[in-house]
Scaffold this motif. Structure first.
Motif, PDB file in Angstrom:
ATOM      1  N   THR A  32      27.453  42.205  33.440  1.00 53.70           N
ATOM      2  CA  THR A  32      26.071  42.434  33.025  1.00 53.70           C
ATOM      3  C   THR A  32      25.460  43.616  33.773  1.00 53.70           C
ATOM      4  OG1 THR A  32      25.803  40.071  32.527  1.00 53.70           O
ATOM      5  CG2 THR A  32      23.796  41.381  32.809  1.00 53.70           C
ATOM      6  N   GLN A  33      25.690  43.671  35.087  1.00 54.08           N
ATOM      7  CA  GLN A  33      25.168  44.795  35.870  1.00 54.08           C
ATOM      8  C   GLN A  33      25.818  46.105  35.449  1.00 54.08           C
ATOM      9  OE1 GLN A  33      24.545  44.080  40.210  1.00 54.08           O
ATOM     10  NE2 GLN A  33      25.425  42.079  39.801  1.00 54.08           N
ATOM     11  N   ARG A  34      27.128  46.063  35.149  1.00 53.27           N
ATOM     12  CA  ARG A  34      27.812  47.284  34.723  1.00 53.27           C
ATOM     13  C   ARG A  34      27.242  47.783  33.395  1.00 53.27           C
ATOM     14  NH1 ARG A  34      31.873  48.416  31.366  1.00 53.27           N
ATOM     15  NH2 ARG A  34      32.187  46.198  30.922  1.00 53.27           N
ATOM     16  N   ARG A  35      27.048  46.852  32.434  1.00 53.90           N
ATOM     17  CA  ARG A  35      26.460  47.259  31.154  1.00 53.90           C
ATOM     18  C   ARG A  35      25.035  47.771  31.336  1.00 53.90           C
ATOM     19  NH1 ARG A  35      29.019  42.471  29.277  1.00 53.90           N
ATOM     20  NH2 ARG A  35      27.038  41.362  29.454  1.00 53.90           N
ATOM     21  N   HIS A  36      24.300  47.161  32.271  1.00 53.53           N
ATOM     22  CA  HIS A  36      22.925  47.609  32.526  1.00 53.53           C
ATOM     23  C   HIS A  36      22.919  49.040  33.054  1.00 53.53           C
ATOM     24  CE1 HIS A  36      18.675  47.338  33.474  1.00 53.53           C
ATOM     25  NE2 HIS A  36      18.922  47.680  34.721  1.00 53.53           N
ATOM     26  N   LEU A  37      23.836  49.346  33.972  1.00 54.02           N
ATOM     27  CA  LEU A  37      23.902  50.706  34.512  1.00 54.02           C
ATOM     28  C   LEU A  37      24.302  51.709  33.433  1.00 54.02           C
ATOM     29  CD1 LEU A  37      25.588  50.080  37.991  1.00 54.02           C
ATOM     30  CD2 LEU A  37      23.219  50.731  37.559  1.00 54.02           C
ATOM     31  N   ILE A  38      25.268  51.306  32.592  1.00 58.24           N
ATOM     32  CA  ILE A  38      25.675  52.202  31.509  1.00 58.24           C
ATOM     33  C   ILE A  38      24.531  52.411  30.520  1.00 58.24           C
ATOM     34  CG2 ILE A  38      27.244  52.479  29.556  1.00 58.24           C
ATOM     35  CD1 ILE A  38      28.554  52.965  32.239  1.00 58.24           C
ATOM     36  N   ASP A  39      23.810  51.335  30.202  1.00 63.92           N
ATOM     37  CA  ASP A  39      22.671  51.466  29.283  1.00 63.92           C
ATOM     38  C   ASP A  39      21.593  52.380  29.871  1.00 63.92           C
ATOM     39  OD1 ASP A  39      23.908  49.798  27.485  1.00 63.92           O
ATOM     40  OD2 ASP A  39      22.822  47.997  28.101  1.00 63.92           O
ATOM     41  N   GLU A  40      21.372  52.249  31.173  1.00 65.17           N
ATOM     42  CA  GLU A  40      20.409  53.144  31.818  1.00 65.17           C
ATOM     43  C   GLU A  40      20.879  54.593  31.733  1.00 65.17           C
ATOM     44  OE1 GLU A  40      19.759  51.856  35.797  1.00 65.17           O
ATOM     45  OE2 GLU A  40      18.158  50.459  35.242  1.00 65.17           O
ATOM     46  N   GLY A  41      22.207  54.802  31.918  1.00 67.65           N
ATOM     47  CA  GLY A  41      22.746  56.149  31.804  1.00 67.65           C
ATOM     48  C   GLY A  41      22.593  56.706  30.398  1.00 67.65           C
ATOM     49  N   ILE A  42      22.829  55.850  29.381  1.00 66.56           N
ATOM     50  CA  ILE A  42      22.676  56.298  27.989  1.00 66.56           C
ATOM     51  C   ILE A  42      21.216  56.638  27.690  1.00 66.56           C
ATOM     52  CG2 ILE A  42      22.826  55.551  25.584  1.00 66.56           C
ATOM     53  CD1 ILE A  42      25.278  53.919  26.351  1.00 66.56           C
ATOM     54  N   LEU A  43      20.299  55.801  28.184  1.00 70.62           N
ATOM     55  CA  LEU A  43      18.875  56.080  27.973  1.00 70.62           C
ATOM     56  C   LEU A  43      18.473  57.378  28.662  1.00 70.62           C
ATOM     57  CD1 LEU A  43      16.137  55.222  26.882  1.00 70.62           C
ATOM     58  CD2 LEU A  43      15.798  53.867  28.963  1.00 70.62           C
ATOM     59  N   PRO A 129      23.070  53.997  20.483  1.00 70.79           N
ATOM     60  CA  PRO A 129      24.421  53.601  20.914  1.00 70.79           C
ATOM     61  C   PRO A 129      25.524  54.289  20.128  1.00 70.79           C
ATOM     62  CG  PRO A 129      23.002  51.674  20.743  1.00 70.79           C
ATOM     63  CD  PRO A 129      22.257  52.819  20.113  1.00 70.79           C
ATOM     64  N   GLU A 130      25.284  54.555  18.824  1.00 67.12           N
ATOM     65  CA  GLU A 130      26.297  55.200  18.001  1.00 67.12           C
ATOM     66  C   GLU A 130      26.369  56.703  18.256  1.00 67.12           C
ATOM     67  OE1 GLU A 130      24.887  54.004  14.195  1.00 67.12           O
ATOM     68  OE2 GLU A 130      26.138  52.200  14.148  1.00 67.12           O
ATOM     69  N   ARG A 131      25.325  57.266  18.838  1.00 70.89           N
ATOM     70  CA  ARG A 131      25.343  58.690  19.159  1.00 70.89           C
ATOM     71  C   ARG A 131      25.960  58.968  20.522  1.00 70.89           C
ATOM     72  NH1 ARG A 131      19.799  61.455  18.758  1.00 70.89           N
ATOM     73  NH2 ARG A 131      19.168  59.656  19.962  1.00 70.89           N
ATOM     74  N   SER A 132      26.187  57.922  21.286  1.00 73.41           N
ATOM     75  CA  SER A 132      26.740  58.093  22.630  1.00 73.41           C
ATOM     76  C   SER A 132      28.211  57.706  22.644  1.00 73.41           C
ATOM     77  CB  SER A 132      25.961  57.248  23.641  1.00 73.41           C
ATOM     78  OG  SER A 132      26.064  55.877  23.315  1.00 73.41           O
ATOM     79  N   ARG A 133      28.929  58.200  23.605  1.00 73.94           N
ATOM     80  CA  ARG A 133      30.345  57.909  23.748  1.00 73.94           C
ATOM     81  C   ARG A 133      30.717  58.057  25.219  1.00 73.94           C
ATOM     82  NH1 ARG A 133      29.465  63.073  22.655  1.00 73.94           N
ATOM     83  NH2 ARG A 133      30.885  64.699  23.427  1.00 73.94           N
ATOM     84  N   ILE A 134      31.715  57.338  25.632  1.00 78.84           N
ATOM     85  CA  ILE A 134      32.230  57.429  26.993  1.00 78.84           C
ATOM     86  C   ILE A 134      33.705  57.778  26.902  1.00 78.84           C
ATOM     87  CG2 ILE A 134      32.716  56.160  29.129  1.00 78.84           C
ATOM     88  CD1 ILE A 134      30.225  54.513  28.645  1.00 78.84           C
TER      89      ILE A 134
END
Length: 300
Positions: A32-43, A129-134
């Motif tokens: 959950t924390q990892r997804r939160h950090l990634i979501d913050e990075g995407i934002l 989310p669809e415009r971002s990629r890792i």
């Protein structure tokens, strides 16, 4: 054998369940924390992309190509920004912070284009989310986000532009950001979480072991020792009732049973004594009756 003892089995299963529960909880929390950090990075990448597009809007609108080159090169040199580029509707890279790739064609099956060109007709609107990629490059991960450059009224009405009014998308702004700092933070969180999980498991396990040894193992050992002594004939042995729970009640019942057995044993001993006395009296009477019968027979 030690592994067959009740306390060992109880400790094993309780500790195993504790490890599983704490492990699953920390695994879910870590993800959950990892997804939160990634979501913050995407934002953050989306906000940066919007800011860059708005900052370049004036130069693109007036076709100030040299200013666009300088702005993209300056922004692309900032820490954490891996690359900035703009491609047109045909996929040609018109501007890029990496000058060597300017003029090249991008692969529409690549990560930056696949989200829109997965369908036969390119999509014009995509969610964030669809415009971002890792993806991974040079040994570390990158976060890329695309931002379509739409054909606005100021574009198709401008005298210097040749974009038709019915063309919706003029190009794409593609920004790639380094996730090295985010991945480092994730590793730090993972290390801290694992350390705290290990400390929690050891602490909870130690408390459980001490509790089981005190509340279960010791009373059970006393009950086993008491039954062994009673089986050997020691009916004077009693087991101390250290608690009011089921084990304490079992100890009290055991003491009551032992007392009853002692009383029964005493009664049996008394019965055996009386039987022995009666047998002895019968033997003496028989021995006395034999001479008396002879005398009576003789006198008669």
């Amino acid at each position: 054998m030690p592994y067959r003892r009740l306390s060992v089995k109880l400790i094993f299963w309780v500790v195993a369940i504790t490890v599983i529960v704490i492990g699953v909880f920390n695994y879910v929390s870590l993800n959950t924390q990892r997804r939160h950090l990634i979501d913050e990075g995407i934002l953050g990448a989306k906000q940066l992309s919007d800011t860059v597009k708005k900052g370049l809007r004036f130069d693109m609108l007036h076709n100030y190509r040299e200013a666009l080159y300088n702005s993209i090169e300056t922004i692309g040199a900032q820490e954490g920004i891996e690359k900035i580029r703009i491609f047109n509707k045909e996929g040609a890279i018109m501007f890029s912070s990496d000058k060597e790739e300017m003029g090249q064609m991008v692969d529409k099956n690549a990560e930056a284009c696949y989200a829109c060109h997965a369908e036969k007709k390119p999509l014009e609107r995509l969610a964030i989310p669809e415009r971002s990629r890792i993806f991974r490059a040079d040994g570390y991960r990158l976060l890329g986000i695309i931002n379509p450059i739409y054909n606005e009224p100021d574009c198709y009405n401008a005298a210097c532009h040749v974009h038709p009014r019915d063309q919706t998308v003029l190009g794409v702004l593609d920004i790639s950001l380094s996730l090295a700092a985010t991945d480092k933070r994730i590793r730090e969180i993972r290390g801290t979480t694992i350390l705290l999980m290990a400390i929690t498991i050891l602490t909870v396990s130690a408390i459980i072991v001490l509790f089981i040894q005190r509340a279960v193992d010791r009373p059970v050992k006393e009950l086993v020792a008491g039954t062994t002594r009673v089986a050997a004939g020691d009916f004077d042995h009693t087991i101390p009732a250290r608690s009011d729970d089921e084990i304490g009640q079992l100890a009290e019942s055991f003491n009551t049973m032992t007392q009853r057995l002692k009383e029964i044993q005493f009664q049996l001993l008394q019965s055996e004594k009386l039987a022995s006395i009666g047998k002895l009296a019968a033997t003496i009477a028989h021995e006395i009756n034999n001479p008396l019968n002879g005398i009576l027979t003789y006198t008669s």
